[in-house]
Design a protein around this motif. Structure first.
Motif, PDB file in Angstrom:
ATOM      1  N   MET A 293       0.869  -1.318  -0.102  1.00 29.49           N
ATOM      2  CA  MET A 293       0.063   0.043  -0.108  1.00 29.49           C
ATOM      3  C   MET A 293       0.892   1.402   0.064  1.00 29.49           C
ATOM      4  O   MET A 293       0.373   2.517  -0.231  1.00 29.49           O
ATOM      5  N   ALA A 294       2.247   1.138  -0.025  1.00 29.80           N
ATOM      6  CA  ALA A 294       2.966   2.396   0.586  1.00 29.80           C
ATOM      7  C   ALA A 294       4.126   2.483  -0.627  1.00 29.80           C
ATOM      8  O   ALA A 294       4.703   3.552  -0.409  1.00 29.80           O
ATOM      9  N   SER A 295       4.218   1.514  -1.751  1.00 29.76           N
ATOM     10  CA  SER A 295       5.419   1.717  -2.464  1.00 29.76           C
ATOM     11  C   SER A 295       5.010   1.224  -3.957  1.00 29.76           C
ATOM     12  O   SER A 295       3.958   0.541  -3.888  1.00 29.76           O
ATOM     13  N   PRO A 296       5.729   1.338  -4.833  1.00 29.03           N
ATOM     14  CA  PRO A 296       5.503   0.962  -6.193  1.00 29.03           C
ATOM     15  C   PRO A 296       5.946  -0.274  -6.302  1.00 29.03           C
ATOM     16  O   PRO A 296       6.655  -0.922  -5.579  1.00 29.03           O
ATOM     17  N   ALA A 297       5.128  -1.114  -7.046  1.00 26.78           N
ATOM     18  CA  ALA A 297       5.229  -2.514  -7.262  1.00 26.78           C
ATOM     19  C   ALA A 297       6.424  -3.144  -7.638  1.00 26.78           C
ATOM     20  O   ALA A 297       6.742  -4.175  -7.143  1.00 26.78           O
ATOM     21  N   GLU A 298       7.012  -2.464  -8.415  1.00 29.53           N
ATOM     22  CA  GLU A 298       8.357  -2.780  -9.037  1.00 29.53           C
ATOM     23  C   GLU A 298       9.463  -3.127  -7.645  1.00 29.53           C
ATOM     24  O   GLU A 298      10.173  -4.086  -7.711  1.00 29.53           O
ATOM     25  N   TRP A 299       9.152  -2.309  -6.663  1.00 33.95           N
ATOM     26  CA  TRP A 299       9.864  -2.910  -5.475  1.00 33.95           C
ATOM     27  C   TRP A 299       9.392  -3.949  -4.682  1.00 33.95           C
ATOM     28  O   TRP A 299      10.022  -4.900  -4.333  1.00 33.95           O
ATOM     29  N   TRP A 300       8.095  -3.794  -4.262  1.00 35.05           N
ATOM     30  CA  TRP A 300       7.419  -4.854  -3.158  1.00 35.05           C
ATOM     31  C   TRP A 300       7.054  -6.115  -3.835  1.00 35.05           C
ATOM     32  O   TRP A 300       6.947  -6.998  -3.089  1.00 35.05           O
ATOM     33  N   LEU A 301       6.743  -6.282  -5.195  1.00 33.24           N
ATOM     34  CA  LEU A 301       6.427  -7.473  -5.782  1.00 33.24           C
ATOM     35  C   LEU A 301       7.467  -8.323  -5.611  1.00 33.24           C
ATOM     36  O   LEU A 301       6.939  -9.763  -5.064  1.00 33.24           O
ATOM     37  N   PRO A 302       8.657  -8.314  -6.004  1.00 33.60           N
ATOM     38  CA  PRO A 302       9.675  -9.517  -5.792  1.00 33.60           C
ATOM     39  C   PRO A 302       9.632  -9.807  -4.275  1.00 33.60           C
ATOM     40  O   PRO A 302       9.970 -11.047  -3.856  1.00 33.60           O
TER      41      PRO A 302
ATOM     42  N   ALA B 251      -0.402  -4.814  -9.834  1.00 35.41           N
ATOM     43  CA  ALA B 251       0.666  -5.147 -10.305  1.00 35.41           C
ATOM     44  C   ALA B 251       0.809  -6.117 -11.628  1.00 35.41           C
ATOM     45  O   ALA B 251       1.667  -6.067 -12.367  1.00 35.41           O
ATOM     46  N   ALA B 252      -0.106  -6.913 -11.690  1.00 38.41           N
ATOM     47  CA  ALA B 252      -0.257  -7.728 -12.780  1.00 38.41           C
ATOM     48  C   ALA B 252      -0.248  -7.180 -14.228  1.00 38.41           C
ATOM     49  O   ALA B 252       0.213  -7.866 -15.182  1.00 38.41           O
ATOM     50  N   GLU B 253      -0.645  -5.969 -14.287  1.00 39.58           N
ATOM     51  CA  GLU B 253      -0.351  -4.970 -15.524  1.00 39.58           C
ATOM     52  C   GLU B 253       1.038  -5.072 -16.141  1.00 39.58           C
ATOM     53  O   GLU B 253       1.081  -5.261 -17.372  1.00 39.58           O
TER      54      GLU B 253
ATOM     55  N   ALA C 263       3.457  -6.821 -14.425  1.00 39.78           N
ATOM     56  CA  ALA C 263       4.286  -8.181 -13.872  1.00 39.78           C
ATOM     57  C   ALA C 263       3.377  -9.260 -13.696  1.00 39.78           C
ATOM     58  O   ALA C 263       3.000  -9.873 -12.518  1.00 39.78           O
ATOM     59  N   PRO C 264       2.684  -9.741 -14.789  1.00 36.79           N
ATOM     60  CA  PRO C 264       1.718 -10.698 -14.481  1.00 36.79           C
ATOM     61  C   PRO C 264       2.150 -11.955 -14.022  1.00 36.79           C
ATOM     62  O   PRO C 264       1.441 -12.485 -13.185  1.00 36.79           O
ATOM     63  N   GLY C 265       3.621 -12.492 -14.472  1.00 35.10           N
ATOM     64  CA  GLY C 265       4.053 -13.742 -13.883  1.00 35.10           C
ATOM     65  C   GLY C 265       4.400 -13.783 -12.336  1.00 35.10           C
ATOM     66  O   GLY C 265       3.714 -14.609 -11.475  1.00 35.10           O
ATOM     67  N   SER C 266       4.998 -12.631 -12.074  1.00 32.61           N
ATOM     68  CA  SER C 266       5.048 -12.596 -10.470  1.00 32.61           C
ATOM     69  C   SER C 266       3.852 -12.418  -9.588  1.00 32.61           C
ATOM     70  O   SER C 266       3.515 -13.087  -8.636  1.00 32.61           O
ATOM     71  N   ALA C 267       2.909 -11.637 -10.354  1.00 32.35           N
ATOM     72  CA  ALA C 267       1.441 -11.256  -9.310  1.00 32.35           C
ATOM     73  C   ALA C 267       0.804 -12.716  -9.245  1.00 32.35           C
ATOM     74  O   ALA C 267       0.123 -13.035  -8.334  1.00 32.35           O
ATOM     75  N   LEU C 268       0.800 -13.385 -10.425  1.00 31.96           N
ATOM     76  CA  LEU C 268       0.321 -14.762 -10.346  1.00 31.96           C
ATOM     77  C   LEU C 268       0.808 -15.850  -9.520  1.00 31.96           C
ATOM     78  O   LEU C 268       0.101 -16.634  -8.724  1.00 31.96           O
ATOM     79  N   ARG C 269       2.197 -15.752  -9.592  1.00 27.96           N
ATOM     80  CA  ARG C 269       2.940 -16.639  -8.362  1.00 27.96           C
ATOM     81  C   ARG C 269       2.545 -16.137  -7.116  1.00 27.96           C
ATOM     82  O   ARG C 269       2.140 -17.341  -6.021  1.00 27.96           O
ATOM     83  N   VAL C 270       2.566 -15.188  -6.536  1.00 32.47           N
ATOM     84  CA  VAL C 270       2.030 -14.683  -5.295  1.00 32.47           C
ATOM     85  C   VAL C 270       0.519 -14.900  -4.965  1.00 32.47           C
ATOM     86  O   VAL C 270       0.278 -15.491  -3.997  1.00 32.47           O
ATOM     87  N   LEU C 271      -0.387 -14.775  -6.127  1.00 29.06           N
ATOM     88  CA  LEU C 271      -1.884 -15.098  -5.674  1.00 29.06           C
ATOM     89  C   LEU C 271      -1.811 -16.584  -5.570  1.00 29.06           C
ATOM     90  O   LEU C 271      -2.395 -16.818  -4.580  1.00 29.06           O
TER      91      LEU C 271
END
Length: 195
Positions: A85-94, A118-120, A122-130
């Protein structure tokens, strides 16, 4: 622990200070997770943060992630979902992807929306987390926020062009359908049509 972290993000302590290193060396994994989660929660509640505060919070989290990658318990990152909720996805998603390999990551009902956004990019990373988060949660209430935003993540993964990600998205869609999420396929197709 909370006070130590606040002193750090305010610039009153440095990562090399013994107060910080001693805390993270001797605190239980649950206490470390709680302190880091409180930090993310506090940052996520603010509309605007001074750049240095966010930068220092990220510096602390990057150090804790390095510790986890070097052998510390990944469950230290159990409260990390708040940082989405506080940072851009390119930092928090990994980091969230790493945290999801543990068994205690709490999405707090908020991570689903952040994953969908974030899936827009980085769809692969977002999918793995989901997928990891859904596999750890069986109660409908625990899954609601994730399932509610799954169509956006799945649509982005299916449209992303990566064959492995597409296969994984289809497998997750099938798994969720078998678990009773019968409308999900239609919702994913609606999202894909909207593009």
């Amino acid at each position: 622990g909370d006070h130590i972290v606040v002193l750090f993000v305010r610039g009153e302590l440095e990562l090399v200070d013994s107060l910080i290193s001693d805390y993270f060396t001797h605190a239980t994994v649950e206490d470390r997770a709680s302190v880091l989660g409180h930090l993310g929660w506090g940052l996520g509640r603010e509309d605007e943060l001074p750049g240095d505060v966010l930068s220092r919070a990220r510096q602390l989290m990057d150090a804790r992630v390095q510790s986890v990658r070097s052998g510390s318990d990944v469950n230290e990152l159990a409260g990390f979902g708040w940082f989405a909720m506080a940072s851009p996805a390119e930092w928090w998603l990994p980091i969230l992807e790493l945290a999801a390999t543990g068994d205690n990551l709490d999405p707090h009902g908020l991570v689903g929306e952040a994953l969908e956004d974030a899936a827009e990019t980085a769809p692969g990373s977002a999918l793995r987390v989901l997928s990891a988060l859904l596999s750890q949660r069986t109660e409908p209430f625990q899954r609601f926020g994730l399932v509610d935003h799954a169509p956006g993540v799945l649509a982005a993964a299916l449209d992303g062009g990566d064959a492995e990600v597409i296969e994984n998205a289809r497998a997750l869609l099938d798994q969720l359908g078998r678990q009773g999420e019968l409308r999900l396929g239609d919702l994913v197709e609606e999202r894909r049509k909207r593009g």
